[in-house]
Write an enzyme that holds these catalytic residues in place. Structure first.
Site, PDB file in Angstrom:
ATOM      1  N   LYS A 173     -15.423   7.871  -0.394  1.00  0.00           N
ATOM      2  CA  LYS A 173     -15.388   6.417  -0.500  1.00  0.00           C
ATOM      3  C   LYS A 173     -16.629   5.848  -1.177  1.00  0.00           C
ATOM      4  O   LYS A 173     -16.570   4.821  -1.859  1.00  0.00           O
ATOM      5  CB  LYS A 173     -15.186   5.802   0.882  1.00  0.00           C
ATOM      6  CG  LYS A 173     -13.785   6.036   1.446  1.00  0.00           C
ATOM      7  CD  LYS A 173     -13.593   5.302   2.744  1.00  0.00           C
ATOM      8  CE  LYS A 173     -12.151   5.380   3.233  1.00  0.00           C
ATOM      9  NZ  LYS A 173     -11.722   6.742   3.567  1.00  0.00           N
ATOM     10  N   GLY A 176      -7.703   4.997   9.859  1.00  0.00           N
ATOM     11  CA  GLY A 176      -8.493   4.344  10.893  1.00  0.00           C
ATOM     12  C   GLY A 176      -9.438   5.254  11.636  1.00  0.00           C
ATOM     13  O   GLY A 176     -10.216   4.796  12.476  1.00  0.00           O
ATOM     14  N   GLU A 180     -20.345  -1.255   5.777  1.00  0.00           N
ATOM     15  CA  GLU A 180     -19.907  -2.390   4.975  1.00  0.00           C
ATOM     16  C   GLU A 180     -20.042  -3.659   5.806  1.00  0.00           C
ATOM     17  O   GLU A 180     -19.965  -3.616   7.045  1.00  0.00           O
ATOM     18  CB  GLU A 180     -18.427  -2.268   4.580  1.00  0.00           C
ATOM     19  CG  GLU A 180     -18.124  -1.278   3.496  1.00  0.00           C
ATOM     20  CD  GLU A 180     -16.635  -1.261   3.157  1.00  0.00           C
ATOM     21  OE1 GLU A 180     -15.847  -1.937   3.860  1.00  0.00           O
ATOM     22  OE2 GLU A 180     -16.274  -0.577   2.201  1.00  0.00           O
ATOM     23  N   TYR A 198     -18.429  -6.539   7.543  1.00  0.00           N
ATOM     24  CA  TYR A 198     -17.081  -6.634   8.095  1.00  0.00           C
ATOM     25  C   TYR A 198     -16.487  -7.995   7.756  1.00  0.00           C
ATOM     26  O   TYR A 198     -17.042  -9.034   8.099  1.00  0.00           O
ATOM     27  CB  TYR A 198     -17.115  -6.439   9.610  1.00  0.00           C
ATOM     28  CG  TYR A 198     -15.753  -6.505  10.264  1.00  0.00           C
ATOM     29  CD1 TYR A 198     -14.761  -5.599   9.934  1.00  0.00           C
ATOM     30  CD2 TYR A 198     -15.461  -7.485  11.221  1.00  0.00           C
ATOM     31  CE1 TYR A 198     -13.507  -5.644  10.527  1.00  0.00           C
ATOM     32  CE2 TYR A 198     -14.214  -7.537  11.824  1.00  0.00           C
ATOM     33  CZ  TYR A 198     -13.244  -6.615  11.470  1.00  0.00           C
ATOM     34  OH  TYR A 198     -12.012  -6.665  12.055  1.00  0.00           O
ATOM     35  N   HIS A 248      -4.605  -7.131   4.293  1.00  0.00           N
ATOM     36  CA  HIS A 248      -4.693  -5.815   3.652  1.00  0.00           C
ATOM     37  C   HIS A 248      -3.597  -5.761   2.590  1.00  0.00           C
ATOM     38  O   HIS A 248      -2.410  -5.758   2.916  1.00  0.00           O
ATOM     39  CB  HIS A 248      -4.484  -4.727   4.712  1.00  0.00           C
ATOM     40  CG  HIS A 248      -4.630  -3.331   4.201  1.00  0.00           C
ATOM     41  ND1 HIS A 248      -5.090  -2.296   4.974  1.00  0.00           N
ATOM     42  CD2 HIS A 248      -4.374  -2.779   2.987  1.00  0.00           C
ATOM     43  CE1 HIS A 248      -5.105  -1.178   4.268  1.00  0.00           C
ATOM     44  NE2 HIS A 248      -4.663  -1.460   3.058  1.00  0.00           N
ATOM     45  N   LYS A 280      -0.679   1.171   9.920  1.00  0.00           N
ATOM     46  CA  LYS A 280       0.291   0.202   9.414  1.00  0.00           C
ATOM     47  C   LYS A 280       1.596   0.273  10.209  1.00  0.00           C
ATOM     48  O   LYS A 280       2.079   1.356  10.530  1.00  0.00           O
ATOM     49  CB  LYS A 280       0.561   0.471   7.933  1.00  0.00           C
ATOM     50  CG  LYS A 280      -0.682   0.344   7.053  1.00  0.00           C
ATOM     51  CD  LYS A 280      -0.442   0.896   5.657  1.00  0.00           C
ATOM     52  CE  LYS A 280      -1.710   0.895   4.839  1.00  0.00           C
ATOM     53  NZ  LYS A 280      -1.534   1.583   3.537  1.00  0.00           N
ATOM     54  N   ARG A 336      -2.229   9.744  -3.801  1.00  0.00           N
ATOM     55  CA  ARG A 336      -0.983  10.419  -3.416  1.00  0.00           C
ATOM     56  C   ARG A 336       0.107   9.366  -3.316  1.00  0.00           C
ATOM     57  O   ARG A 336      -0.161   8.166  -3.453  1.00  0.00           O
ATOM     58  CB  ARG A 336      -1.137  11.090  -2.051  1.00  0.00           C
ATOM     59  CG  ARG A 336      -1.650  10.134  -0.986  1.00  0.00           C
ATOM     60  CD  ARG A 336      -1.608  10.698   0.410  1.00  0.00           C
ATOM     61  NE  ARG A 336      -2.333   9.886   1.364  1.00  0.00           N
ATOM     62  CZ  ARG A 336      -1.886   8.780   1.928  1.00  0.00           C
ATOM     63  NH1 ARG A 336      -0.691   8.312   1.603  1.00  0.00           N
ATOM     64  NH2 ARG A 336      -2.610   8.106   2.797  1.00  0.00           N
ATOM     65  N   ARG A 395       8.114   0.777  10.095  1.00  0.00           N
ATOM     66  CA  ARG A 395       7.971   2.195  10.439  1.00  0.00           C
ATOM     67  C   ARG A 395       8.499   2.414  11.852  1.00  0.00           C
ATOM     68  O   ARG A 395       8.011   1.805  12.813  1.00  0.00           O
ATOM     69  CB  ARG A 395       6.508   2.631  10.373  1.00  0.00           C
ATOM     70  CG  ARG A 395       5.883   2.472   9.004  1.00  0.00           C
ATOM     71  CD  ARG A 395       4.540   3.167   8.964  1.00  0.00           C
ATOM     72  NE  ARG A 395       3.821   2.877   7.732  1.00  0.00           N
ATOM     73  CZ  ARG A 395       2.761   3.552   7.303  1.00  0.00           C
ATOM     74  NH1 ARG A 395       2.301   4.572   8.030  1.00  0.00           N
ATOM     75  NH2 ARG A 395       2.153   3.226   6.173  1.00  0.00           N
TER      76      ARG A 395
END
Length: 448
Positions: free
Chosen positions: A116, A165, A200, A202, A208, A237, A292, A338
């Site tokens: 990252k 996460g 970072e 926040y 998102h 998600k 991917r 999902r």
């Protein structure tokens, strides 16, 4: 085009690739663990080989076993699906050394985007906005405290090799930061074998939003618009949709164009997802690239009419992009839920076991991607997702109504699933009005 392709994955995504191969006249070779032996979808492949015990580390993650199956199966390429080895640059490199095409980016592009910190620097160079963050990995607590005081609390601790996460913690003061650093490092080390973390600023209550990109080996790249993945629980998600509600057309175009710049800067080919967070003012910031195919790729397929798995195969085989940016439509509104074998009433406890009865909804604009069926035994060894319920309708309002109807029709008897939670979420006024962010589920629903 390839003659034979091995699918180095299981379940729904393995079935998805098998079907795409069959339609393209490509022979498919499946692999399976002892935990998946006898699964119905395996019979649809031209060949299937057992690669080890039920435990993923001894089968689906065992590179030597996957390569051995590829060599025995005499394949020309390997499709990694998502999860498992799909973003493992070392596996990618081994495939190349064995003269087997990896259906995805080059090992070099994967490695540069998989870390990252490196990806953030690449984003800066490509003129893509990034969240204010530390310069490289954080080695000492004192360094973390200095950064937090400079940008202001709260701060987000992220594993450089993270995903899903894991290795992520939010800290709102010095004491919490020191504790969260230790937790994030330990979790990242256990999950990825790499305990490096960075910090970072926040962004509170963000949305998102991610952009689907296709790039070929000839320097061409296009975006296929965006998906909103804000409806999530603890960075996992739950519901995805396209187009993203409540962002302006100007922001949408800028974000999509930024995603294409990012992919071109990385000298990337194949399918990729560039992920962003959007703050309350509508400003967007780069998070990461998923090198991917994504779980939620069918959302994009429904609104663009582009088969992303077939696109992956064609690009990997060396074809030049057959689509121009102006060829990519936006066809109505799509939503994906999902369906996981989990009990939301018991803190999302996994619920493996036998599906006594599965009733799949239908109708205009309805799609259900799943390898499950009546009598299927959900194994306890892997991710709990058993299917993805999708709808596409002319408007978001109609898509929500259609999804609620489909959730009522969908019956999965014998195990607990996330269907009741999806019904609650889609029935909530805040969701219907698109007043959602990444903390919406946890703030609103019991057990979130």
């Amino acid at each position: 085009m390839y003659r034979r392709v091995l699918i180095a994955n299981r379940g729904e995504i393995a079935l998805r690739v098998i079907r795409a191969c069959k339609e393209m006249g490509i022979e498919s070779v499946a692999v399976f663990s002892e935990g998946d032996r006898g699964a119905n979808y395996l019979s649809l492949a031209d060949e299937a080989y057992c690669i080890g015990p039920a435990k993923a580390s001894e089968s689906y993650l065992k590179i030597a076993n996957v390569i051995a199956a590829a060599e025995v199966g005499n394949v020309e390429a390997i499709h990694p699906g998502f999860g498992f080895l799909s973003e493992n640059a070392h596996f990618n490199e081994i495939c190349r050394n064995c003269q087997i095409d990896f259906i995805g980016p080059s090992p070099e592009a994967m490695a540069s985007l998989g870390d990252k910190n490196t990806a953030r620097e690449l984003a800066r160079q490509a003129g893509v906005p990034v969240v204010p963050g530390s310069d490289g990995c954080i080695a000492e607590e004192s360094e973390a405290v200095r950064f937090a005081h400079a940008v202001g609390f709260p701060v987000l601790i992220k594993a450089t090799a993270g995903g899903g996460g894991r290795g992520m913690r939010v800290a709102s003061n010095d004491l919490a930061l020191k504790s969260a650093l230790q937790q994030a490092r330990a979790e990242a080390e256990a999950a990825f074998g790499n305990g490096d973390v960075y910090l970072e600023k926040y962004i509170e209550h963000p949305r998102h939003v991610e952009v689907q990109v296709l790039a070929d080996k000839h320097g061409n790249a296009i975006h296929l618009w965006e998906r909103d993945c804000s409806t999530q629980r603890r960075h996992q998600k739950l519901i995805e949709e396209s187009p993203s509600p409540n962002i302006t057309e100007e922001t949408r175009l800028k974000m999509c164009e930024a995603a294409v710049r990012m992919i071109k800067a990385a000298n990337y080919s194949n399918a990729a997802t560039v992920e962003f967070i959007v703050d309350g003012k509508g400003d967007f910031y780069f998070i990461e690239v998923n090198a991917r195919i994504q779980v939620e790729h069918p959302v994009t397929e429904l609104v663009t009419g582009v088969d992303l798995i077939k696109a992956q195969l064609r690009i990997s085989a060396g074809e030049e992009l057959w689509l121009k940016q102006e060829d990519i439509p936006r066809l109505g509104h799509a939503i994906e839920c999902r369906i996981n074998a989990e009990d939301p009433a018991k803190n999302f406890q996994p619920s493996p076991g036998k599906i006594e009865r599965l009733v799949i909804p239908g109708g205009f604009g309805v799609r259900f991607d799943s390898h499950a069926h009546s009598g299927y035994v959900v194994p306890p060894y892997y991710d709990s997702m058993i299917g993805k319920l999708l709808v596409r309708q002319p408007t978001r309002e109609e898509a929500i109504a259609c999804m609620l109807r489909c959730l009522a029709e969908l019956k999965v008897d014998g195990i607990k699933t996330t269907i009741p939670l999806h019904k609650e979420i889609l029935s909530h006024t805040a969701f219907s009005e698109a007043r959602i962010d990444t903390t919406f589920v946890e703030r609103t629903f019991t057990g979130g």
